[in-house]
Design an enzyme around this catalytic site. Structure first.
Site: not given
Ligand code: ADP
Length: 676
Positions: A30-32, A25-28, A47, A139
């Protein structure tokens, strides 16, 4: 007792204690990645944040870490460890393999009242606990609720949470969260009570679960705000009177008339079929020490139980905390509380940090079976693309010190990592053999999963063909029809990096990976451009259109996140010469077509109409949308493929970046128009 500790770069800690696998996954910012805690063998989510990229968002990360350290609940994603180096921050989290609740909703179109109730009770439970600890989440949305291995929800993303000093009754001022879920008092810039604003968002979320779309939605931010402040929305016909009433009680414009979470705990709708109020107290209270876990750790650490307990009770969120919490989680799931003695980790087992984070992870221990991480390819693609806006967030709440707590801790557990070269070589060889064996096991497990999921796939009819409407100016003439051999783009800057693995000269076996890539843009400072869409959809009141479009996404499987593709050499040839053959997954839309070139050409011809820029490579089309300032608002990938057994054409979708609902509408629109 004084504790020794071999000095190490903090980054190395990650590779000492964890295997780092593919991006999930990736967010704003972070790469997960998927990881495995070596001592327990448990999967974790890692993360990863680059400090230089965080900039003003660093306090948000600090806030999230502090909140997650203070929250321990069955429906909140558990933080196990924090590793901070001079350049990066790693949060080791409970792994949730089921993906985002958002994807689950769209895969099922909408949920039944019964299934919604199961999830909603868990959301109420988590929120009652969060509020009881003095926090407001601020949020709440289906992208921030993940599904774990037991199909239970786990709340994530506490980066916008607030803990008012005088308690939750104190008013907050910072306007944050995602507009579609934001309470009227919040978007009006009034002082607000965090818990009351959370209840509004829970109402929006409940509506999204029951309906499959948002109650307040519009391309234009100002129109959206007006709808929210008026608080009027349409109740679709399938909602029961009880659901209509509950939604109305939660989405009250006047926060004082809104239900409180404590009322939700025993609301008749929530209690229906259960007859018991929601259990919101933590089943994993902070501070509770489990003696079985302590015993197992004490044996490994060669310490007394007392000194091991004292170590754990420091709650430093280092590898001691992680090992304890992971053992506890194993116990709670009925697994034996065991530290794996056969697992050794050495410097040479894992790639150096930069290699690990910036390149796809290649398992060099198996010459003919290099695991290529398809999602890393996607995320590398983002990394390589100058058009992807890396930091969509702006505006934070709270203050912080520049660095996180960096106390050092020495223990025999750590000493296990600092072996002599001979010991390391031996351990590495053992580890390689074990891993090869495990990977084979994993591959067969994955195959079983696919087989199981295939049984569950629901086949929906495609919507009737729609005449493409073009209210927006095309970016490129429509005559872009092509064959997959001729790669086309309409504005993409080509990057030298190949996105597909097929160009490799090495014999490559693409192996099963558990993967999921999705991103979300959260809107902290509201600005009209954040809701800009590049498609011509009817306004939100047109639920009929939404239902039709929903079925394009509806032909999907349950919200499962594992994309499993075993590529044998013959399949690799197929990838070069024609579309890939894949099994139906939750992220594959089935068309009624048999000619992949025709579907591809339809998609390519529709994209410019929707103001989507694209780059085509073979049967894969990389897409992006830009705002008026040239910033990327959305990135996604569409791949035309052939479906196993049926020989029909399918389109695999992958959201890489952007607002989840905007993505849903846009791709629905593209596919509804293309898949004729
Ligand atoms: P950001 O804080 O940068 O927005 P997130 O914490 O929302 O990042 O994580 C980005 C994405 O990564 C999530 O929307 C999800 O799809 C994946 N992800 C985050 N945490 C987990 C987790 N504990 N297990 C599985 N996938 C995760």
């Amino acid at each position: 007792m004084p504790m020794e500790r071999m000095e190490s770069r903090r980054e190395d800690d990650l590779y000492k204690y964890y295997e780092v696998h593919e991006t999930i996954g990736s967010g704003g910012f972070a790469k997960v990645k998927l990881g495995r805690h070596i001592l327990t063998g448990e999967k974790v989510a890692i993360k990863i944040m680059q400090k230089k990229d965080l900039g003003d968002d660093l306090p948000r990360v600090k806030l999230e870490i502090e909140a997650m350290k203070n929250l321990s609940h069955q429906h909140i994603c558990r933080l196990y460890q924090v590793i901070e180096s001079s350049t990066q921050i790693f949060m080791i989290l409970e792994y949730c393999p089921g993906g985002e609740l958002f994807d689950y909703i769209i895969a099922k179109d909408r949920l039944s009242e019964e299934e919604t109730r199961v999830f909603f009770r868990q959301i109420v439970s988590a929120m009652a606990y969060v509020h009881s600890q003095g926090y407001a989440h601020r949020d709440l949305k289906p992208e921030n609720l993940l599904i774990d291995g037991d199909h239970n929800l786990k709340l994530i993303d506490f980066g916008l949470c607030a803990k008012p000093k005088g308690g939750l009754g104190y008013e907050l001022m910072t306007c944050c969260g995602s507009p579609a879920y934001a309470a009227p008092e919040l978007i009006q810039g009034k002082a607000y009570i965090g818990s009351e604003a959370d209840v509004w968002s829970m109402g929006v979320l409940l509506f999204a679960l029951l309906c499959g779309y948002l109650p307040f939605d519009d391309d234009n931010c100002m129109v959206l705000y007006r709808k929210i402040t008026r608080g009027t929305y349409d109740n679709p016909s399938w909602l029961s009177p009880g659901s209509v009433l509950l939604l109305n009680q939660m989405m009250q414009v006047d926060p004082k008339l809104r239900l409180a979470v404590r009322q939700l705990l025993q609301h008749p709708w929530v209690m229906k079929d259960y007859n018991t109020p929601v259990e919101w107290y933590s089943k994993q209270p902070l501070g509770h020490i489990d003696q079985d876990c302590i015993t197992e750790m004490a044996v490994n650490l060669k310490r007394s139980r007392e000194s091991t307990t004292a170590l754990v009770q420091e709650w430093r969120y280092d590898h001691i905390t992680a090992t304890y919490l992971l053992l506890l989680s194993m116990k709670q799931r009925g697994k034996p509380v065991r530290i794996k003695t056969e697992h050794h980790f050495t410097e040479d087992t894992f790639s150096p940090l930069h290699g690990g984070l910036q390149k796809p992870h290649h398992y060099a221990d198996d010459d003919d079976a290099v695991i290529l991480d398809s999602l890393d390819l996607c995320s590398d693609f983002i990394d390589d693309c100058p058009w992807v806006a890396r930091h969509p967030q702006q505006g934070v709440c709270g203050k912080m010190e520049p660095t996180l707590d960096d106390k050092k801790l020495a223990s025999p557990l750590e000493k296990r990592c600092n072996r002599s070269p001979a010991e390391r070589r031996k351990a590495t060889a053992t580890h390689h053999l074990e891993r090869r064996h495990k990977e084979r096991q994993q591959a067969s497990e994955n195959k079983e999963n696919v087989a199981q999921r295939e049984k569950e796939v629901e086949i929906f009819a495609l919507p009737p063909p729609r005449t493409p409407t073009s209210s927006k100016k095309s970016m490129q003439p429509r005559n872009v029809l092509t064959t997959p051999g001729q790669n086309v783009s309409n504005g993409y800057k080509s990057t030298p990096k190949a996105v597909e693995g097929s160009g490799s000269k090495e014999p490559v076996k693409r192996k099963a990976v558990e993967s999921k890539e999705s991103t979300n843009i959260e809107i902290l400072a509201f600005s009209p451009e954040r809701r800009s869409r590049s498609l011509d959809l009817p306004a939100s009141g047109d639920s009929g259109r939404k239902r039709r479009a929903g079925r394009v996404f509806g032909s999907l499987e349950r919200g499962l996140d594992k994309v499993i593709t075993m590529l044998t050499p013959s399949k690799r040839r197929a990838q070069r010469d024609g579309p890939r053959k894949i099994k139906v997954q939750y992220n594959v839309t089935q068309t009624g077509q048999t000619n992949p070139d025709q579907v591809l050409n339809h998609i390519l011809s529709i994209l410019p109409e929707k103001n989507v820029e694209f780059r085509q490579k073979g049967y894969t089309v990389k897409c992006k949308t830009l705002d008026d300032f040239g910033k990327v608002t959305m990135a996604f990938e569409l791949e035309v493929c052939l479906l196993h057994r049926s020989e029909l054409v399918g389109v695999r979708r992958q959201r890489l970046k952007g607002d989840a609902w905007v993505y849903k509408h846009l791709v629905e629109d593209i596919l509804a128009t293309s898949c004729i």
